[in-house]
Design an enzyme around this catalytic site. Sequence first.
Site, PDB file in Angstrom:
ATOM      1  N   LYS A 166       0.695  -1.266  -0.083  1.00  0.00           N
ATOM      2  CA  LYS A 166       0.007   0.130  -0.053  1.00  0.00           C
ATOM      3  C   LYS A 166       0.828   1.159  -0.050  1.00  0.00           C
ATOM      4  CE  LYS A 166      -1.603   1.768   4.017  1.00  0.00           C
ATOM      5  NZ  LYS A 166      -1.450   3.348   4.140  1.00  0.00           N
ATOM      6  N   ASN A 167       1.643   1.366   1.025  1.00  0.00           N
ATOM      7  CA  ASN A 167       2.735   2.729   1.145  1.00  0.00           C
ATOM      8  C   ASN A 167       3.504   2.777  -0.052  1.00  0.00           C
ATOM      9  OD1 ASN A 167       1.359   3.307   3.522  1.00  0.00           O
ATOM     10  ND2 ASN A 167       3.178   2.427   4.854  1.00  0.00           N
ATOM     11  N   CYS A 188      -4.975   8.605   9.351  1.00  0.00           N
ATOM     12  CA  CYS A 188      -5.132   8.023  10.626  1.00  0.00           C
ATOM     13  C   CYS A 188      -4.755   8.746  11.745  1.00  0.00           C
ATOM     14  CB  CYS A 188      -4.144   6.901  10.759  1.00  0.00           C
ATOM     15  SG  CYS A 188      -4.541   5.207  10.239  1.00  0.00           S
ATOM     16  N   ARG A 246       1.462  14.590  13.204  1.00  0.00           N
ATOM     17  CA  ARG A 246       1.520  14.250  11.932  1.00  0.00           C
ATOM     18  C   ARG A 246       1.626  15.397  11.164  1.00  0.00           C
ATOM     19  NH1 ARG A 246      -0.543   8.479   9.720  1.00  0.00           N
ATOM     20  NH2 ARG A 246       1.358   8.515   8.901  1.00  0.00           N
ATOM     21  N   PRO A 247       2.489  16.426  11.351  1.00  0.00           N
ATOM     22  CA  PRO A 247       2.607  17.862  10.475  1.00  0.00           C
ATOM     23  C   PRO A 247       3.266  17.267   9.049  1.00  0.00           C
ATOM     24  CG  PRO A 247       4.281  17.786  12.136  1.00  0.00           C
ATOM     25  CD  PRO A 247       3.363  16.544  12.280  1.00  0.00           C
ATOM     26  N   ASP A 305       5.436  19.843   7.913  1.00  0.00           N
ATOM     27  CA  ASP A 305       6.459  20.808   7.935  1.00  0.00           C
ATOM     28  C   ASP A 305       7.844  20.421   7.272  1.00  0.00           C
ATOM     29  OD1 ASP A 305       6.575  19.189  10.089  1.00  0.00           O
ATOM     30  OD2 ASP A 305       8.161  20.489  11.133  1.00  0.00           O
ATOM     31  N   ASP A 325       4.404   0.455  12.213  1.00  0.00           N
ATOM     32  CA  ASP A 325       3.335  -0.330  11.531  1.00  0.00           C
ATOM     33  C   ASP A 325       3.371  -1.805  11.906  1.00  0.00           C
ATOM     34  OD1 ASP A 325       2.794   2.255  10.363  1.00  0.00           O
ATOM     35  OD2 ASP A 325       3.152   1.594   8.453  1.00  0.00           O
ATOM     36  N   ILE A 371       8.053   6.651  17.039  1.00  0.00           N
ATOM     37  CA  ILE A 371       8.005   7.237  15.712  1.00  0.00           C
ATOM     38  C   ILE A 371       6.769   8.300  15.718  1.00  0.00           C
ATOM     39  CG2 ILE A 371       7.430   6.883  13.109  1.00  0.00           C
ATOM     40  CD1 ILE A 371      10.095   5.900  13.958  1.00  0.00           C
ATOM     41  N   ARG A 417      -8.728   0.212   4.401  1.00  0.00           N
ATOM     42  CA  ARG A 417      -7.812   1.140   3.684  1.00  0.00           C
ATOM     43  C   ARG A 417      -6.465   0.407   3.361  1.00  0.00           C
ATOM     44  NH1 ARG A 417      -6.003   5.302   7.484  1.00  0.00           N
ATOM     45  NH2 ARG A 417      -4.793   5.795   5.792  1.00  0.00           N
TER      46      ARG A 417
HETATM   47  C1  UD1 Z   1       4.793   6.777   6.325  1.00  0.00           C
HETATM   48  C2  UD1 Z   1       3.815   5.330   6.265  1.00  0.00           C
HETATM   49  C3  UD1 Z   1       3.245   4.963   7.686  1.00  0.00           C
HETATM   50  C4  UD1 Z   1       4.153   4.568   8.528  1.00  0.00           C
HETATM   51  C5  UD1 Z   1       5.390   5.934   8.590  1.00  0.00           C
HETATM   52  C6  UD1 Z   1       6.635   5.562   9.466  1.00  0.00           C
HETATM   53  C7  UD1 Z   1       2.891   5.962   4.115  1.00  0.00           C
HETATM   54  C8  UD1 Z   1       1.774   6.422   3.199  1.00  0.00           C
HETATM   55  N1  UD1 Z   1       2.765   5.942   5.467  1.00  0.00           N
HETATM   56  O1  UD1 Z   1       3.893   7.835   7.052  1.00  0.00           O
HETATM   57  O2  UD1 Z   1       2.347   4.213   7.262  1.00  0.00           O
HETATM   58  O3  UD1 Z   1       3.701   4.463   9.810  1.00  0.00           O
HETATM   59  O4  UD1 Z   1       5.837   6.392   7.234  1.00  0.00           O
HETATM   60  O5  UD1 Z   1       7.190   4.553   8.842  1.00  0.00           O
HETATM   61  O6  UD1 Z   1       4.039   5.595   3.433  1.00  0.00           O
HETATM   62  N2  UD1 Z   1       7.130  14.490  10.691  1.00  0.00           N
HETATM   63  C9  UD1 Z   1       7.034  15.501  11.053  1.00  0.00           C
HETATM   64  N3  UD1 Z   1       6.811  16.567  10.051  1.00  0.00           N
HETATM   65  C10 UD1 Z   1       6.587  16.284   8.644  1.00  0.00           C
HETATM   66  C11 UD1 Z   1       6.576  14.831   8.544  1.00  0.00           C
HETATM   67  C12 UD1 Z   1       6.681  13.860   9.437  1.00  0.00           C
HETATM   68  O7  UD1 Z   1       7.244  15.877  12.241  1.00  0.00           O
HETATM   69  O8  UD1 Z   1       6.379  17.008   7.842  1.00  0.00           O
HETATM   70  C13 UD1 Z   1       7.152  13.508  12.041  1.00  0.00           C
HETATM   71  C14 UD1 Z   1       5.950  12.429  12.302  1.00  0.00           C
HETATM   72  O9  UD1 Z   1       4.941  13.173  12.715  1.00  0.00           O
HETATM   73  C15 UD1 Z   1       6.655  11.029  12.749  1.00  0.00           C
HETATM   74  C16 UD1 Z   1       7.669  11.084  11.978  1.00  0.00           C
HETATM   75  O10 UD1 Z   1       7.991  12.394  11.604  1.00  0.00           O
HETATM   76  O11 UD1 Z   1       6.782  11.493  14.285  1.00  0.00           O
HETATM   77  C17 UD1 Z   1       7.898   9.982  10.847  1.00  0.00           C
HETATM   78  O12 UD1 Z   1       6.841  10.200  10.040  1.00  0.00           O
HETATM   79  P1  UD1 Z   1       6.823   9.956   8.418  1.00  0.00           P
HETATM   80  O13 UD1 Z   1       7.954   8.964   8.353  1.00  0.00           O
HETATM   81  O14 UD1 Z   1       6.854  11.303   7.670  1.00  0.00           O
HETATM   82  O15 UD1 Z   1       5.507   9.200   8.212  1.00  0.00           O
HETATM   83  P2  UD1 Z   1       4.606   9.326   6.923  1.00  0.00           P
HETATM   84  O16 UD1 Z   1       5.366   9.592   5.592  1.00  0.00           O
HETATM   85  O17 UD1 Z   1       3.352   9.968   7.453  1.00  0.00           O
END
Ligand code: UD1
Length: 422
Positions: free
Chosen positions: A22-23, A118, A123-124, A126, A308, A330, A400
């Site tokens: 999926k991802n 979710c 989950r920002p 930035d 996950d 995470i 999903r």
């Molecule tokens: C992806 C996966 C999700 C998985 C996660 C971590 C997809 C569609 N989803 O989510 O299933 O659980 O990786 O392996 O591929 N963060 C920030 N700012 C940002 C982006 C992220 O602070 O702009 C933080 C998040 O809140 C979190 C950490 O960084 O604490 C890691 O998140 P991230 O790796 O970005 O997860 P996703 O890509 O959303």
Amino acid sequence: MDSILVTGGGPLNGQIPIAGAKNACLTLMPATLLSDEPLTLTNAPRLSDIATMTMLLQSLGAEVSSLQGGQVLAMSSHDLNNLTADYDIVRKMRASILVLGPMLARAGQAVVSLPGGCAIGARPVDLHLKALEALGAEMELKDGYVHAKAPGGLKGGVVDFPIVSVGATENVLMAATLAKGTTVINNAAREPEIVDLAHCLQKMGAQIEGEGTSTLTVQGVDRLHGATHPVVTDRIELGTYMLAPVICGGEVELLGGRLDLVGAFVEKLEQCGVDVTETKSGLLVKRRGDRVQAVDVVTEPFPGFPTDLQAQMMALLCTAEGISVLEEKIFENRFMHAPELIRMGANIDVHGGTATVTGVERLKGAPVMATDLRASVSLILAGLAAEGETRVSRVYHLDRGYERVVSKLEAVGAKIERISGQ
Ligand code: UD1
């Protein structure tokens, strides 16, 4: 709203086929926006998140056809006639933000609603925005939307991620393929889904080096062309179903399973008393004794133990011999399955990002509620091992991320059924 009824009981034996990730698919699909030639994905999973991404791409002017029962996605973004990703679609799924980098790279501008997804923490986005700014994009947040512009096009730059982000790495990697000059991405995510994306982009003509390491170097090109690419195996679905025979007993072969996708997870399984063997077609899993032993788990970016699979691992450890400590590094709010597991007789103590699980001999069936995607499947796993019936409600979360969960588990002997409208 549908629910899933699970009756706990006997061992599971047989084979379970593992779908495409999926991802990975959710990041490969927006890559179509980078080229005016067709991109075809094979081995695509059939999930509601994929349908949501299809709708989003179509709303931007891309053509997306689902062929062979959904396993092939034929996409073409010849004309991008709308550069706004609307709130109504984006709010359903956080991965929608992944259209931002490609649109900006191809069209020089994009407007994307801030995402939902979710409820597992703040989950920002930035890091996505800062990374694209390093490539010369100008960002403005207005009325819940990101307004991005790159007058004169994106330019190569240096991106230094303060923390590892899968989505932000994917977004800027896609954008960098069409930026002028060289981009270096430091502290990049190393997940197999990123490697898969890089391989697909390379087939489209992108110049990328370092995939699977923490430093990605991208030499921008003028245009990308069409390609056909198979989506990598879903390591989270793989890990989830590997736990089924561990929780229930028996022996299950996961077709398409690969050790390199689930190294840290397999290490923990082996420590707690599980045999995992490579076969010609995948991985064979069998618990050694009657009960597994407690083990400590810390979630980390790849190649560490995946967040996950944390909820599913907790479901297993609820009946392990001894005390296990699970640390979630995470996402800050990712123990919502714990209160539901406690309703089934588990002994779990949550303090901040740490859950201490004292194993009990057997869980008891109960009505429980799915709170997010991975939590929902952890409750199904727990139900398979519990005495009596477990009814899991709010299973739209499950749709999903898991295709045909009922038939896949039924095929190995699980007593599980989907009940419509309850
Ligand atoms: C992806 C996966 C999700 C998985 C996660 C971590 C997809 C569609 N989803 O989510 O299933 O659980 O990786 O392996 O591929 N963060 C920030 N700012 C940002 C982006 C992220 O602070 O702009 C933080 C998040 O809140 C979190 C950490 O960084 O604490 C890691 O998140 P991230 O790796 O970005 O997860 P996703 O890509 O959303």
